[in-house]
Write a protein that holds these residues in place. Structure first.
Motif, mmCIF file in Angstrom:
data_model
loop_
_atom_site.group_PDB
_atom_site.id
_atom_site.type_symbol
_atom_site.label_atom_id
_atom_site.label_comp_id
_atom_site.label_asym_id
_atom_site.label_seq_id
_atom_site.Cartn_x
_atom_site.Cartn_y
_atom_site.Cartn_z
ATOM 1 N N GLU A 86 -31.166 -55.554 -50.616
ATOM 2 C CA GLU A 86 -31.634 -55.589 -49.239
ATOM 3 C C GLU A 86 -31.627 -54.200 -48.612
ATOM 4 O O GLU A 86 -32.427 -53.918 -47.715
ATOM 5 N N ILE A 87 -30.711 -53.337 -49.067
ATOM 6 C CA ILE A 87 -30.641 -51.965 -48.581
ATOM 7 C C ILE A 87 -30.719 -51.027 -49.770
ATOM 8 O O ILE A 87 -29.968 -51.173 -50.737
ATOM 9 N N VAL A 88 -31.638 -50.074 -49.706
ATOM 10 C CA VAL A 88 -31.794 -49.103 -50.789
ATOM 11 C C VAL A 88 -31.773 -47.704 -50.182
ATOM 12 O O VAL A 88 -32.510 -47.417 -49.238
ATOM 13 N N TRP A 147 -41.807 -42.581 -55.863
ATOM 14 C CA TRP A 147 -40.946 -43.357 -54.982
ATOM 15 C C TRP A 147 -41.779 -44.316 -54.128
ATOM 16 O O TRP A 147 -41.386 -45.470 -53.906
ATOM 17 N N ALA A 148 -42.927 -43.869 -53.667
ATOM 18 C CA ALA A 148 -43.794 -44.743 -52.880
ATOM 19 C C ALA A 148 -44.246 -45.942 -53.708
ATOM 20 O O ALA A 148 -44.318 -47.077 -53.203
ATOM 21 N N THR A 149 -44.537 -45.722 -54.989
ATOM 22 C CA THR A 149 -44.925 -46.829 -55.873
ATOM 23 C C THR A 149 -43.781 -47.821 -56.030
ATOM 24 O O THR A 149 -43.986 -49.038 -56.026
ATOM 25 N N CYS A 150 -42.551 -47.296 -56.152
ATOM 26 C CA CYS A 150 -41.379 -48.172 -56.266
ATOM 27 C C CYS A 150 -41.176 -48.972 -54.986
ATOM 28 O O CYS A 150 -40.886 -50.168 -55.027
ATOM 29 N N VAL A 151 -41.335 -48.311 -53.830
ATOM 30 C CA VAL A 151 -41.135 -48.979 -52.544
ATOM 31 C C VAL A 151 -42.086 -50.157 -52.389
ATOM 32 O O VAL A 151 -41.728 -51.201 -51.811
ATOM 33 N N GLN A 152 -43.297 -50.037 -52.910
ATOM 34 C CA GLN A 152 -44.254 -51.138 -52.837
ATOM 35 C C GLN A 152 -43.741 -52.397 -53.520
ATOM 36 O O GLN A 152 -44.111 -53.511 -53.150
ATOM 37 N N GLN A 153 -42.883 -52.210 -54.523
ATOM 38 C CA GLN A 153 -42.386 -53.350 -55.297
ATOM 39 C C GLN A 153 -41.052 -53.889 -54.779
ATOM 40 O O GLN A 153 -40.543 -54.875 -55.296
ATOM 41 N N LEU A 154 -40.465 -53.240 -53.769
ATOM 42 C CA LEU A 154 -39.185 -53.698 -53.214
ATOM 43 C C LEU A 154 -39.459 -54.740 -52.129
ATOM 44 O O LEU A 154 -39.291 -54.505 -50.933
ATOM 45 N N HIS A 155 -39.851 -55.923 -52.556
ATOM 46 C CA HIS A 155 -40.303 -56.953 -51.629
ATOM 47 C C HIS A 155 -39.164 -57.540 -50.806
ATOM 48 O O HIS A 155 -39.403 -58.049 -49.701
ATOM 49 N N SER A 156 -37.938 -57.483 -51.314
ATOM 50 C CA SER A 156 -36.803 -58.082 -50.599
ATOM 51 C C SER A 156 -36.004 -57.061 -49.803
ATOM 52 O O SER A 156 -35.055 -57.423 -49.116
ATOM 53 N N GLN A 201 -47.440 -41.184 -46.938
ATOM 54 C CA GLN A 201 -47.667 -42.064 -48.090
ATOM 55 C C GLN A 201 -46.557 -43.110 -48.208
ATOM 56 O O GLN A 201 -46.811 -44.266 -48.548
ATOM 57 N N LEU A 202 -45.328 -42.697 -47.913
ATOM 58 C CA LEU A 202 -44.204 -43.636 -47.969
ATOM 59 C C LEU A 202 -44.377 -44.756 -46.951
ATOM 60 O O LEU A 202 -44.203 -45.942 -47.272
ATOM 61 N N LEU A 203 -44.727 -44.412 -45.732
ATOM 62 C CA LEU A 203 -44.889 -45.425 -44.685
ATOM 63 C C LEU A 203 -46.005 -46.399 -45.028
ATOM 64 O O LEU A 203 -45.895 -47.605 -44.779
ATOM 65 N N ASP A 204 -47.088 -45.889 -45.602
ATOM 66 C CA ASP A 204 -48.201 -46.761 -45.972
ATOM 67 C C ASP A 204 -47.846 -47.687 -47.129
ATOM 68 O O ASP A 204 -48.522 -48.707 -47.333
ATOM 69 N N SER A 205 -46.806 -47.336 -47.904
ATOM 70 C CA SER A 205 -46.423 -48.137 -49.062
ATOM 71 C C SER A 205 -45.317 -49.141 -48.753
ATOM 72 O O SER A 205 -45.008 -49.998 -49.586
ATOM 73 N N MET A 206 -44.714 -49.046 -47.587
ATOM 74 C CA MET A 206 -43.566 -49.897 -47.269
ATOM 75 C C MET A 206 -43.950 -51.364 -47.172
ATOM 76 O O MET A 206 -45.025 -51.715 -46.678
ATOM 77 N N SER A 207 -43.030 -52.192 -47.646
ATOM 78 C CA SER A 207 -43.219 -53.638 -47.527
ATOM 79 C C SER A 207 -43.273 -54.025 -46.056
ATOM 80 O O SER A 207 -42.551 -53.461 -45.228
ATOM 81 N N PRO A 208 -44.103 -54.990 -45.704
ATOM 82 C CA PRO A 208 -44.179 -55.424 -44.298
ATOM 83 C C PRO A 208 -42.886 -56.069 -43.802
ATOM 84 O O PRO A 208 -42.745 -56.313 -42.608
ATOM 85 N N LYS A 209 -41.940 -56.303 -44.720
ATOM 86 C CA LYS A 209 -40.670 -56.927 -44.325
ATOM 87 C C LYS A 209 -39.575 -55.910 -44.008
ATOM 88 O O LYS A 209 -38.501 -56.288 -43.550
ATOM 89 N N VAL A 210 -39.838 -54.629 -44.251
ATOM 90 C CA VAL A 210 -38.821 -53.608 -43.974
ATOM 91 C C VAL A 210 -38.607 -53.510 -42.469
ATOM 92 O O VAL A 210 -39.550 -53.320 -41.699
ATOM 93 N N ARG A 211 -37.343 -53.633 -42.037
ATOM 94 C CA ARG A 211 -37.053 -53.612 -40.600
ATOM 95 C C ARG A 211 -36.245 -52.397 -40.163
ATOM 96 O O ARG A 211 -35.985 -52.235 -38.969
ATOM 97 N N GLY A 212 -35.828 -51.553 -41.107
ATOM 98 C CA GLY A 212 -35.073 -50.368 -40.745
ATOM 99 C C GLY A 212 -35.400 -49.198 -41.649
ATOM 100 O O GLY A 212 -35.509 -49.356 -42.868
ATOM 101 N N LEU A 213 -35.585 -48.006 -41.061
ATOM 102 C CA LEU A 213 -35.896 -46.802 -41.826
ATOM 103 C C LEU A 213 -35.012 -45.674 -41.292
ATOM 104 O O LEU A 213 -35.119 -45.293 -40.122
ATOM 105 N N ASP A 214 -34.142 -45.157 -42.151
ATOM 106 C CA ASP A 214 -33.175 -44.145 -41.724
ATOM 107 C C ASP A 214 -33.347 -42.885 -42.563
ATOM 108 O O ASP A 214 -33.256 -42.934 -43.796
ATOM 109 N N PHE A 215 -33.622 -41.754 -41.912
ATOM 110 C CA PHE A 215 -33.711 -40.455 -42.569
ATOM 111 C C PHE A 215 -32.469 -39.651 -42.195
ATOM 112 O O PHE A 215 -32.196 -39.443 -41.007
ATOM 113 N N GLN A 216 -31.736 -39.181 -43.201
ATOM 114 C CA GLN A 216 -30.486 -38.472 -42.947
ATOM 115 C C GLN A 216 -30.507 -37.107 -43.627
ATOM 116 O O GLN A 216 -30.851 -36.997 -44.796
#
Length: 702
Positions: free
Chosen positions: A463-465, A478-487, A508-523
């Motif tokens: 749920e958190i990666v 990484w963007a390709t991997c994010v597309q497959q992280l459906h959960s 590119q990352l934002l365009d690849s994100m699953s529509p279910k992602v509810r949090g994005l943290d850049f540190q």
């Protein structure tokens, strides 16, 4: 002495690349010393051309070295051209000269030396520890590198030297003044890794004026004093390499002629993966009595019929009073108790945290890297964190565990498929639980995003990666991997590489994100959010961070930090669906805006703001009345924004005052051992059910 040699490498190769006839003739006429230095007992043309080294790949080490480099540049801008690229950080084991016609012979000598080294190690892993900083004459700054035991590194150097000399290759001695004579024994050796060389800038100076400015440039003992015992990290070494000094590989490192494996990876695999230990002994092999007994007990346990008692009414009554510690005691009493435990507990939900040494500089960033600190010294690649909390949880069908994994063992742990990861996690848990069904709930942070590791993440669907150290070249994979992280619901990106110098790279990352992602943290980014493509955030993304404002670390501007004036003029306006925002506020420079103006700006940049999570830090010399934090919280709360303080870093007396004042203003302040809990939204313990749900309701009503 090896450091003096490095200065001569830089100047020798820089001179060799210049087509100056006058300089060439002067070098031919000179004997020894100065710029015309010639190795003893070898032709004048013999210069070091190849070397054997261990690449320092650890993200922890690279982060710490990069911070040190930035510190020196802050002291004097001239040091910027003296920096060794982070991708080239290494510790050399051997320096030689190889003619083009003898490349095959050099590879053969290297292979023989590698076989001798593996035989000497006998399966023992090689772990490098980088600790302490020194210099050679203030001109070359290096980190000290050693092994445990310290003799391993010197033994590897000696075996390499003897083998190469037997094959007729020259070896430079540790004085850096001469080549070893045939039959001469290698001398005492100590490892180091140079990360700043004044000679590098001198060699590439274009004018005499530039060259003179660098000639007078030195690092003082006072500059080095704070770092003489600083831990910069450790690394488990999987290989070492024969390299050319000339040119560059595709990844920015030195060109590789040959790579040889070290026994560390295979040795560690037997510690992590149970398959290696459960294999049947070979025919004729002799087992110790202890091993034989443990093997018999293990087989009995596996053959036992494990009843599911959790569904029985009597167990429901008993389990209310039992903890994990109680059932483990029950398993230790008798075989029947073991069967009972394995019949009740059938599933484990695991949160994985990357860990590093407590004293490492990598813990100092623009926002708190709460997952990186190792709480209990432990040499195993996987271990249960917060053991007391783990044992005190109620016994039931499902248990929860926070497991830390050593940063430089990621390829080993995650690179062997989901089944391999689950087996390793079962092995990290008490053996009495048997073969649990393991679910990976969260992973923070992956710093070795190879294809095998990313495939394991996609199979696990946490749920958190969290991922760190991404370079521009890593973003497509990484963007390709994010597309497959459906959960996956929360993505964390930390410590990006320096070439990610513009937030527009994340489009590119934002365009690849699953529509279910509810949090994005850049540190701890290498850039600010000035050009961040906020409009491309998916509608389900209601949480964003971390906005770093006027933050400093050890007197330097923190990664990704911006002045509040720049925040007003350059920070983009976010969509209304972003309701939870994390921000890190510091004391770099004067806060020129009033608290009410700051609150208005936050609400203008985030029109849907419902929760602001603050991480506050005060430098040692700052006073609490120098910052508008308390009044900012009061203004936001008055406007209907919930304020949560997830961390306060300052002096102890200031902490108590700020905690009480922020609480009095109406903010929720996190307390490690209290009733007030305020985790960042990217933390696995963040309570989405109360905070996020209320945000979504407010968004719908708005």
């Amino acid at each position: 002495p090896w450091l003096e040699l490095e200065e001569k490498w830089e100047e020798t190769f820089a001179d060799a690349s210049r087509p100056s006839r006058k300089r060439s003739r002067s070098r031919q006429r000179s004997g020894t010393g100065g710029r015309g230095w010639v190795p003893r007992a070898w032709p004048q043309r013999a210069r070091p051309t190849h070397f054997v080294a261990i690449h320092l790949k650890s993200r922890e080490i690279q982060r710490c070295v990069e911070q040190l480099q930035q510190w020196f540049v802050a002291q004097n801008k001239l040091f910027e051209r003296c920096l060794v690229p982070i991708k080239r950080i290494h510790t050399a084991l051997l320096l030689t000269s190889v003619e083009e016609s003898r490349m095959s012979a050099a590879r053969e000598a290297y292979a023989q030396a590698a076989a001798s080294i593996r035989a000497f190690l006998g399966g023992e892993a090689v772990r490098l520890k980088v600790e302490g900083v020194g210099s050679f004459g203030g001109r070359v700054v290096f980190a000290r590198v050693r092994t445990e035991p310290p003799e391993l590194l010197e033994a590897m150097h000696h075996l390499l030297s003897r083998t190469f000399m037997r094959h007729g290759f020259p070896i430079l001695d540790d004085t850096g003044q001469a080549w070893l004579q045939p039959g001469e024994e290698p001398r005492q050796f100590s490892g180091h890794s140079s990360f700043l060389k004044v000679s590098k800038a001198m060699a590439h100076s274009r004018t005499d004026e530039e060259r003179q400015s660098y000639r007078s440039l030195h690092v003082s003992d006072e500059d080095l004093a704070p770092f003489r015992s600083t831990c910069l990290g450790s690394q488990l070494c999987a290989d070492f390499e024969l390299l050319s000094m000339i040119g560059s590989a595709q990844d920015g490192y030195y060109p590789r002629l040959k790579v040889e494996r070290l026994p560390g990876e295979h040795a560690t695999a037997s510690q992590v993966l149970p398959e290696a230990r459960e294999a049947e002994p070979e025919a004729g092999a002799v087992q110790s009595p202890k091993a034989a007994r443990s093997g018999q007990e293990h087989k009995v346990a596996k053959k036992a019929t494990l009843p599911r008692l959790s569904s029985l009414p009597v167990w429901q009554d008993v389990a209310q009073a039992l903890t994990i510690a109680d059932v483990l005691c029950l398993a230790a009493v008798a075989q029947e108790g073991l069967s009972v435990v394995q019949g009740v507990i059938c599933k484990a939900k695991v949160v994985l945290f990357s860990e590093t040494a407590r004293s490492s500089l990598s813990c100092e960033g623009s926002c708190l890297d709460w997952d990186r600190i190792r709480n209990v010294p432990n040499s195993s690649p996987l271990h249960v964190r917060w053991m007391e909390d783990f044992l005190s949880q109620a016994a039931g069908e499902e248990l929860c565990a926070e497991i830390g994994f050593v940063e430089d063992s990621q390829q080993l742990i995650f690179g062997k498929s989901l089944e391999g990861l689950q087996s390793a996690l079962r092995e990290a848990l008490p053996a009495a639980f048997g073969k649990l069904d393991v679910e990976v709930e969260a992973v923070r942070n992956i710093s070795s995003p190879s294809k095998l590791v990313l495939d394991t993440l996609c199979a696990a669907q946490p749920e958190i990666v969290g991922i760190e150290g991404l370079a521009v070249c890593d973003l497509p994979a990484w963007a390709t991997c994010v597309q497959q992280l459906h959960s996956t619901r929360v993505l964390v990106h930390a410590w990006t590489n320096r070439d990610v110098d513009n937030a527009a790279h994340f489009r590119q990352l934002l365009d690849s994100m699953s529509p279910k992602v509810r949090g994005l943290d850049f540190q701890n980014l290498a850039c600010t959010f000035h050009d961040f493509p906020a409009a491309h955030l998916p509608p389900a993304c209601i949480a964003f961070g971390t906005v770093v404002l006027q933050k400093d670390v050890k007197g330097l501007s923190a990664r990704g930090s911006m002045d509040f004036g720049d925040f007003v003029g350059l920070f983009p306006r976010f969509p209304r669906h972003v309701a939870i925002v994390r921000a890190s506020l510091g004391t770099e420079g004067h806060w020129a805006f009033s608290a009410q103006s700051m609150a208005d700006v936050f609400r203008a940049k985030f029109p849907g703001l419902a929760v602001l999570q603050l991480e506050l830090s005060l430098r040692h010399s700052a006073a609490t009345n120098d910052v508008p934090f308390i009044d900012l919280a009061r203004a936001l709360i008055h406007a209907g924004v919930r304020v949560e303080v997830t961390s306060i870093r300052c002096r102890a007396a200031q902490y108590e005052f700020l905690r009480a004042a922020m609480t009095h203003a109406g903010a929720l302040v996190h307390e490690e051992e209290g009733d007030q809990i305020a985790h960042p939204f990217s933390h696995p313990r963040f309570d989405w059910t109360t905070v996020a749900a209320s945000c979504m309701c407010e968004g719908e009503s708005g």
